[in-house]
Scaffold this motif. Structure first.
Motif, PDB file in Angstrom:
ATOM      1  N   ILE A  23      39.661  42.858  34.420  1.00 47.47           N
ATOM      2  CA  ILE A  23      39.386  42.354  35.763  1.00 47.47           C
ATOM      3  C   ILE A  23      40.303  41.178  36.096  1.00 47.47           C
ATOM      4  O   ILE A  23      40.892  41.135  37.177  1.00 47.47           O
ATOM      5  CB  ILE A  23      37.906  41.963  35.898  1.00 47.47           C
ATOM      6  CG1 ILE A  23      37.042  43.221  35.859  1.00 47.47           C
ATOM      7  CG2 ILE A  23      37.645  41.205  37.193  1.00 47.47           C
ATOM      8  CD1 ILE A  23      35.558  42.957  35.851  1.00 47.47           C
ATOM      9  N   ILE A  27      42.857  43.578  38.046  1.00 50.23           N
ATOM     10  CA  ILE A  27      42.291  43.827  39.372  1.00 50.23           C
ATOM     11  C   ILE A  27      42.441  42.632  40.299  1.00 50.23           C
ATOM     12  O   ILE A  27      42.828  42.789  41.460  1.00 50.23           O
ATOM     13  CB  ILE A  27      40.823  44.263  39.236  1.00 50.23           C
ATOM     14  CG1 ILE A  27      40.813  45.626  38.559  1.00 50.23           C
ATOM     15  CG2 ILE A  27      40.131  44.309  40.580  1.00 50.23           C
ATOM     16  CD1 ILE A  27      39.474  46.172  38.261  1.00 50.23           C
ATOM     17  N   TYR A  28      42.159  41.439  39.839  1.00 49.95           N
ATOM     18  CA  TYR A  28      42.251  40.276  40.727  1.00 49.95           C
ATOM     19  C   TYR A  28      43.659  40.046  41.260  1.00 49.95           C
ATOM     20  O   TYR A  28      43.819  39.758  42.447  1.00 49.95           O
ATOM     21  CB  TYR A  28      41.722  39.025  40.042  1.00 49.95           C
ATOM     22  CG  TYR A  28      40.214  39.002  39.894  1.00 49.95           C
ATOM     23  CD1 TYR A  28      39.395  39.860  40.623  1.00 49.95           C
ATOM     24  CD2 TYR A  28      39.604  38.121  39.030  1.00 49.95           C
ATOM     25  CE1 TYR A  28      38.022  39.834  40.483  1.00 49.95           C
ATOM     26  CE2 TYR A  28      38.227  38.085  38.895  1.00 49.95           C
ATOM     27  CZ  TYR A  28      37.442  38.942  39.624  1.00 49.95           C
ATOM     28  OH  TYR A  28      36.082  38.911  39.496  1.00 49.95           O
ATOM     29  N   SER A  69      36.246  47.678  46.403  1.00 49.02           N
ATOM     30  CA  SER A  69      35.505  47.281  45.201  1.00 49.02           C
ATOM     31  C   SER A  69      34.905  48.505  44.516  1.00 49.02           C
ATOM     32  O   SER A  69      34.978  48.631  43.288  1.00 49.02           O
ATOM     33  CB  SER A  69      34.405  46.295  45.559  1.00 49.02           C
ATOM     34  OG  SER A  69      34.928  45.147  46.146  1.00 49.02           O
ATOM     35  N   PHE A  72      37.698  50.454  42.711  1.00 48.96           N
ATOM     36  CA  PHE A  72      38.107  49.836  41.450  1.00 48.96           C
ATOM     37  C   PHE A  72      37.066  50.050  40.354  1.00 48.96           C
ATOM     38  O   PHE A  72      37.410  50.325  39.200  1.00 48.96           O
ATOM     39  CB  PHE A  72      38.379  48.341  41.630  1.00 48.96           C
ATOM     40  CG  PHE A  72      39.749  48.036  42.158  1.00 48.96           C
ATOM     41  CD1 PHE A  72      40.879  48.560  41.572  1.00 48.96           C
ATOM     42  CD2 PHE A  72      39.901  47.203  43.253  1.00 48.96           C
ATOM     43  CE1 PHE A  72      42.138  48.282  42.057  1.00 48.96           C
ATOM     44  CE2 PHE A  72      41.158  46.911  43.743  1.00 48.96           C
ATOM     45  CZ  PHE A  72      42.277  47.453  43.148  1.00 48.96           C
ATOM     46  N   ILE A 136      34.047  41.948  41.786  1.00 50.46           N
ATOM     47  CA  ILE A 136      35.223  42.341  42.559  1.00 50.46           C
ATOM     48  C   ILE A 136      34.965  42.123  44.048  1.00 50.46           C
ATOM     49  O   ILE A 136      35.839  41.627  44.775  1.00 50.46           O
ATOM     50  CB  ILE A 136      35.600  43.801  42.256  1.00 50.46           C
ATOM     51  CG1 ILE A 136      36.042  43.929  40.800  1.00 50.46           C
ATOM     52  CG2 ILE A 136      36.695  44.284  43.191  1.00 50.46           C
ATOM     53  CD1 ILE A 136      36.182  45.347  40.326  1.00 50.46           C
TER      54      ILE A 136
END
Length: 159
Positions: A23, A27-28, A69, A72, A136
């Motif tokens: 994450i 992802i961030y 979100s 993901f 997320i």
């Protein structure tokens, strides 16, 4: 110790496809690049003239953040499930058994029966999906808020 489905999705010690490291490092940063670009695209002159209502535009951004979100989270879960199936040949939850990694990493093995009711597949899935989705989503909404509110106060959040 045998690897089970949740060892590939979120391993207690080393991460996994939905682990914290994935994450933070995967992802961030993608969200930080993707969301300002999409917000700019959605707020071009044609859209703002057509919509005329800032609340409706904000709700569109909010729906977009919910969808991104969910996408993901689904990708993280699918990646872990496919890895589990490819590497072990099954997608079983071994955490509530003595073959699972939780039992292996537990220092006081006599207290393991206390954890068994909390390691059912439903509870683990519920925790994983809800916590990852909310993490997320909170960052996505924060980025949208910074992008929209930053314009009002003259803070440039452009790439």
């Amino acid at each position: 110790m045998n690897n089970s489905l949740f060892d590939f999705i979120v391993h207690p010690l080393s991460g996994g496809s939905a682990g914290t490291l994935t994450i933070f490092l995967g992802i961030y940063p993608v969200l930080a690049i993707l969301i300002p670009l999409i917000v700019d695209k959605m707020e071009n002159d044609m859209v703002v003239i057509r919509i005329r209502n800032k609340k409706e535009l904000f709700y569109q951004h909010l729906v977009f953040s919910i969808v991104i979100s969910a996408i993901f989270v689904i990708l993280m879960v699918l990646a872990g499930g496919m890895a589990s199936n490819l590497l072990t040949g099954n997608v079983k939850n071994l955490w509530p058994t003595e073959k699972g990694s939780i039992y292996f990493y537990l220092e006081n093995k006599t207290s393991f029966p206390i954890y068994i009711p909390h390691l059912t597949s439903f509870k683990v899935w519920l925790y994983l999906i809800s916590s990852r989705f909310l993490a997320i989503l909170s960052i996505a909404v924060l980025l949208i808020f910074l992008k929209l509110d930053g314009k009002r106060y003259g803070i440039a959040v452009d790439l």
